[in-house]
Design a protein around this motif. Sequence first.
Motif, short mmCIF file in Angstrom:
data_model
loop_
_atom_site.label_atom_id
_atom_site.label_comp_id
_atom_site.label_asym_id
_atom_site.label_seq_id
_atom_site.Cartn_x
_atom_site.Cartn_y
_atom_site.Cartn_z
N GLY A 55 0.83 -1.21 0.00
CA GLY A 55 0.00 0.00 0.00
C GLY A 55 0.86 1.26 0.00
O GLY A 55 0.60 2.21 -0.75
N LEU A 58 2.67 1.71 -3.40
CA LEU A 58 1.79 2.22 -4.45
C LEU A 58 1.53 3.72 -4.27
O LEU A 58 1.17 4.41 -5.22
CB LEU A 58 0.46 1.46 -4.44
CG LEU A 58 0.46 0.11 -5.15
CD1 LEU A 58 -0.85 -0.63 -4.92
CD2 LEU A 58 0.70 0.29 -6.65
N THR A 59 1.69 4.20 -3.05
CA THR A 59 1.52 5.63 -2.80
C THR A 59 2.74 6.40 -3.26
O THR A 59 2.64 7.42 -3.94
CB THR A 59 1.33 5.86 -1.28
OG1 THR A 59 0.29 5.04 -0.83
CG2 THR A 59 1.02 7.31 -1.01
N ARG A 66 0.66 2.30 -12.66
CA ARG A 66 0.33 2.44 -11.24
C ARG A 66 -1.18 2.54 -11.06
O ARG A 66 -1.76 1.86 -10.19
CB ARG A 66 1.02 3.68 -10.68
CG ARG A 66 0.59 4.04 -9.28
CD ARG A 66 1.47 5.13 -8.69
NE ARG A 66 0.91 5.63 -7.44
CZ ARG A 66 0.10 6.67 -7.35
NH1 ARG A 66 -0.25 7.32 -8.46
NH2 ARG A 66 -0.37 7.03 -6.19
N ILE A 70 -3.72 0.04 -9.00
CA ILE A 70 -4.61 0.44 -7.91
C ILE A 70 -6.04 -0.03 -8.18
O ILE A 70 -6.70 -0.58 -7.29
CB ILE A 70 -4.56 1.98 -7.72
CG1 ILE A 70 -3.19 2.37 -7.17
CG2 ILE A 70 -5.66 2.44 -6.77
CD1 ILE A 70 -2.94 3.86 -7.15
N ALA A 123 -3.98 -4.16 1.69
CA ALA A 123 -3.16 -3.32 0.80
C ALA A 123 -3.96 -2.12 0.28
O ALA A 123 -3.48 -0.98 0.33
CB ALA A 123 -2.64 -4.15 -0.36
N ARG A 127 -3.24 1.67 1.31
CA ARG A 127 -2.84 2.64 0.28
C ARG A 127 -3.63 3.93 0.42
O ARG A 127 -3.09 5.03 0.34
CB ARG A 127 -3.05 2.07 -1.12
CG ARG A 127 -2.48 2.95 -2.22
CD ARG A 127 -3.15 2.76 -3.55
NE ARG A 127 -4.54 3.15 -3.55
CZ ARG A 127 -4.98 4.40 -3.71
NH1 ARG A 127 -4.12 5.39 -3.90
NH2 ARG A 127 -6.27 4.67 -3.68
N GLN A 128 -4.93 3.78 0.67
CA GLN A 128 -5.77 4.96 0.81
C GLN A 128 -5.33 5.83 1.99
O GLN A 128 -5.21 7.04 1.87
CB GLN A 128 -7.21 4.50 1.03
CG GLN A 128 -8.22 5.57 0.71
CD GLN A 128 -9.42 4.94 0.03
OE1 GLN A 128 -9.75 3.78 0.28
NE2 GLN A 128 -10.06 5.69 -0.84
N CYS A 130 -2.34 5.84 3.42
CA CYS A 130 -1.02 6.40 3.14
C CYS A 130 -1.11 7.58 2.17
O CYS A 130 -0.41 8.59 2.33
CB CYS A 130 -0.11 5.33 2.53
SG CYS A 130 0.34 4.06 3.71
N GLN A 131 -1.99 7.45 1.19
CA GLN A 131 -2.15 8.49 0.18
C GLN A 131 -2.51 9.83 0.83
O GLN A 131 -1.92 10.87 0.52
CB GLN A 131 -3.26 8.09 -0.80
CG GLN A 131 -3.41 9.01 -2.00
CD GLN A 131 -2.30 8.79 -3.01
OE1 GLN A 131 -1.99 7.65 -3.36
NE2 GLN A 131 -1.66 9.87 -3.45
#
Lengths: 243, 275
Positions: A55, A58-59, A66, A70, A123, A127-128, A130-131
């Motif tokens: 995650g 991907l950020t 990419r 996602i 994940a 990711r969300q 972390c974004q």
Amino acid sequence: MAGTEDTANNFLDALLLALDLITEFNAGLIEIVSLSLSVSLSAVLIAASIGLPLGAALTVYNFRGRQISIVLLNALMGLPPVFIGLTVYLLLSRSGPLGALDLLFTPTAMIIAQAILITPIVAALSRQTCQALYEIYEEQLRSLGATPLNIMLTILWDARISLVTAIMAGFGRAIAEVGAVFIVGGNIEHFTRVMTTTIALETSRGNLALAMALGIILVLLSIVVNGVASVTADSVSRSRANR
Amino acid sequence: MGTILSTVINRLILIAAIICSTSASAEKVIKLASTTSTENSGLFKFLLPKFEKATKIKVRVIAAGTGQAIRIGRNGDADVLVVHHPPSEESFVAEGFGLKRHKLMYNDLVIVGPKTDSAKIRGVEEATIAFSKIASSMQLFASRGDDSGTHLVEKEIWKKARLSPQRTRWYLSLGAGMGSTLNIAVAMDTYALTDRASWAAFRNKKNHTILMEGDKTLFNQYSVIPVNKKKHGHVKYDLVKKFTNWLLSNDGQNAIRDFRIDGKQMFFPNANREQ
């Protein structure tokens, strides 16, 4: 035909039975509850150790494809457990590519299936999280000359309390699913029988009150695990604030 | 940091799991794929502790319909089968997947339905006639629809009665196990074909009861078949041999006879001692 009175009786019976089973520390119940917990917590551990870095990566990393990755990752959150169960079954079967490991119908097979099921969930949700953090931190971290790997680790560390939610979402899915563990575990008594497969079995035996009672216990179990996680996360954040 | 630590922990767990599974295989364990009726009725729960005590061999039971149990055996995922559909069993052996078919015990299938019995099959002596009556009165019939032994016998009865109800509105093909099928039959007031042991052990009967029994087409023979070591080298034939020998011995056959549900004998041992 099942009348409403009947249904109400069933529900009351189930509640009482659930209380009985819990208060008497029923040995059979303890066995399947501990197997459920150890299988699903192991799966969560695997999912977290893959899903969290994935995650974050991907950020932070910008690469071709990419966006597609996602989208795919988000779509994988909806994988049907039965499909995963069947895939793992065919892989681990003696006639399949990994047959020599002799893992089919073992708790390990159940851990593998659940880990595959929930890794995309952990994940995608992390990711969300972390974004959101990355958008705040990016400029500052880059100006300090941080490498992408440093940024990943910083974000994961600072988001760790919100990430508990991502991990708990994975745990909730794992402990509640029956399709995958039934297929790869085989519901073997004293060996691969967990809460959800027992509920399915008792339903098929027509022991509806017992099946309901086990369902109620499963809900309670989920509340306890989530409660522990949330209290831990809370106390961590409070102790930081006090520092 | 956190992630590295959890990766390390994760590795350790995987290693531990692998060690556990290999040490478990050093223990004397065999895998038995069986039909659901023998497991869900509690027969194995009654038999296996006796066998385990006598031989120190643990038997892990995977309960599935006969069709699926045979598939598990074919893939080499079980060491031995206990199933109940002679034609499928014979081809399993003929194709070399099963070593030999040993007759183990029998019971019978029965037709259950609502006590009101709108199709009037109570007291009918032949299963084909009962099925015809259900068809002509268009009463709901719940079929397993899962290639289990019970489902295959049901299909044979429809065929003998020269009926093909599969596309009619009163025929429900469920693709479900025996218990789920019975739950649906009870909830929707339908007729269903089931084995006596599953029915006796079933605890959600409500207004359903046995309406038709005793026809010889409903005779239900169970067999035990070791998976052939020549097809699947990992099969633990020495242990399986002890298991089949015990089941077919006086001890095993007596134990089968002693198993009761609500005071009634459910399975009748009929091993052929000459083999």
